[in-house]
Design an enzyme around this catalytic site. Sequence first.
Site, mmCIF file in Angstrom:
data_model
loop_
_atom_site.group_PDB
_atom_site.id
_atom_site.type_symbol
_atom_site.label_atom_id
_atom_site.label_comp_id
_atom_site.label_asym_id
_atom_site.label_seq_id
_atom_site.Cartn_x
_atom_site.Cartn_y
_atom_site.Cartn_z
ATOM 1 N N ASP A 226 0.837 -1.195 0.000
ATOM 2 C CA ASP A 226 0.000 0.000 0.000
ATOM 3 C C ASP A 226 0.871 1.244 0.000
ATOM 4 O O ASP A 226 2.048 1.195 -0.387
ATOM 5 C CB ASP A 226 -0.891 -0.031 1.254
ATOM 6 C CG ASP A 226 -2.267 0.551 1.010
ATOM 7 O OD1 ASP A 226 -2.379 1.786 0.969
ATOM 8 O OD2 ASP A 226 -3.226 -0.223 0.835
ATOM 9 N N HIS A 257 -3.944 6.027 3.183
ATOM 10 C CA HIS A 257 -4.535 4.741 2.806
ATOM 11 C C HIS A 257 -3.861 3.578 3.525
ATOM 12 O O HIS A 257 -4.524 2.688 4.054
ATOM 13 C CB HIS A 257 -4.436 4.564 1.300
ATOM 14 C CG HIS A 257 -5.334 3.501 0.751
ATOM 15 N ND1 HIS A 257 -4.928 2.198 0.599
ATOM 16 C CD2 HIS A 257 -6.615 3.540 0.326
ATOM 17 C CE1 HIS A 257 -5.922 1.483 0.088
ATOM 18 N NE2 HIS A 257 -6.959 2.275 -0.083
ATOM 19 N N SER A 405 -11.332 -1.345 -1.074
ATOM 20 C CA SER A 405 -10.038 -1.508 -0.402
ATOM 21 C C SER A 405 -10.224 -1.925 1.047
ATOM 22 O O SER A 405 -9.527 -2.795 1.568
ATOM 23 C CB SER A 405 -9.249 -0.193 -0.430
ATOM 24 O OG SER A 405 -8.602 -0.008 -1.628
#
Length: 467
Positions: A226, A257, A405
Amino acid sequence: MNRLFACMVAGLALSIEIAVPAYAQSPDLAQITDAEEQPRLNASERNVVFLPQMLAELFGPGEDAGTLAQPAAPGDVSSAGDGSAAGNGATAVTPATTIGSAGANARPVAPQRAISGTFVPDEVLVTFDGDEDVAAAIAAQFGLELRSARGSALLGRTIAQFAIPDGRPVAFVLAQLEGDGRLADRVPNHVFQLQQAAGVVNYAFERIALDAGAVSGENVSVAVVDTALDEAHPALVGRVASVFDALPDMEVKDREHGTSISGLIAGDGLFRGMAPGVRLLHARAFEGGVSSTNVLLAALDWAVEEGAQIVNMSFVGPENPLFLSACRNAMARGVVLVAAAGNNGPGAPFGYPAAYDGVIAVTATDVHDQVLGKANRGRYIDLSAPGVNVVAPIPGGMDVVTGTSFAAAIVSGAIANLIHAGEDAEPKLLAQLLRTTAVDLGTPGRDDDFGDGLLNARAAMQGRTAN
């Protein structure tokens, strides 16, 4: 950066789902996804795209990174022989054509084939048996520049990243390389993008029947590929066993994120993740929401070599043969791969790596078990999990996030609990158990919206059908 990127991207398309308030996919990123994933543009808008400076840094040094242009409408890149974009596939090149920069070693060029998906416009990736001397010889013969070469344990060969210094289209160079017997694979360096859609007790535990007070995942290794993460976040302090930076030459600016994904899996303290006891491995492979095949391969190689039993991949991009091979070989080693289905809408093409056979493809549902409107659809969807307005850590605090996600992260954490409880971690058997114990949603039976249904952790642990 001192390099001019003419024709920088023909529709960059790799997305990672980060859903923080006012952090929905930025206009810059939204403009560079595939045409099928974006609203149609007016004719006057189709030839200009504004790309962040990060992209110039991501794809290498050069003469002038100040101007980034897109040759045609967002979408698949299929370059014609004169360097212009061909809208519906690569323009065929006469097989006898040769490249001038290769001199006496120039080889006949096979007809160009259309390249699906978006990719770095001045690079190709190849694999071969040999060392950097072989890579240097290939570069000299075909008028390329060697940017990197490394051995890949998952691919079982050396992977080399070549730059195209003279503006030849990627499809042209791949066609030229086709006849070289030293090469096992010749592929574009496809681009991937994080999958995010913007959005409070976390309802995920209840919806997937996972006891928040009993979750653990202790002694199970979970890798997250990520963005960078905020290791100082209270939910993650002491939770990260090892960190790898697949973009060592790029400044870290983006931690949102990665913090949310890792927090949903391994968070503890004020925010409790799905599996707070796991051994968390975190690979930084995204900056500004995008990455490339070469970077992702390095991150996946690292994760497997570090002993990851589960790898969470909350990003989407086009199909790529090298990444497919790496995923297959990781699963052959017993690694469970979990991926986001994508947030590009019901009419979008399949999202990879989720659509690779054996990878657990996860879509997002809300508190009422309704599928996320922007989620991808298709026969590759395996499971549903909460991913709409779920609470997750962000740098400096917590917030609600939305996207496939985050649903993928919840599934990764649930699987860690299953493995901790003694379930067989063989990827195919584990995926089959999750599908057969899922709670059916939507039309009766498996469907393209929900897959086999909503993850039911309790039923999976008991090894029985939930319906």
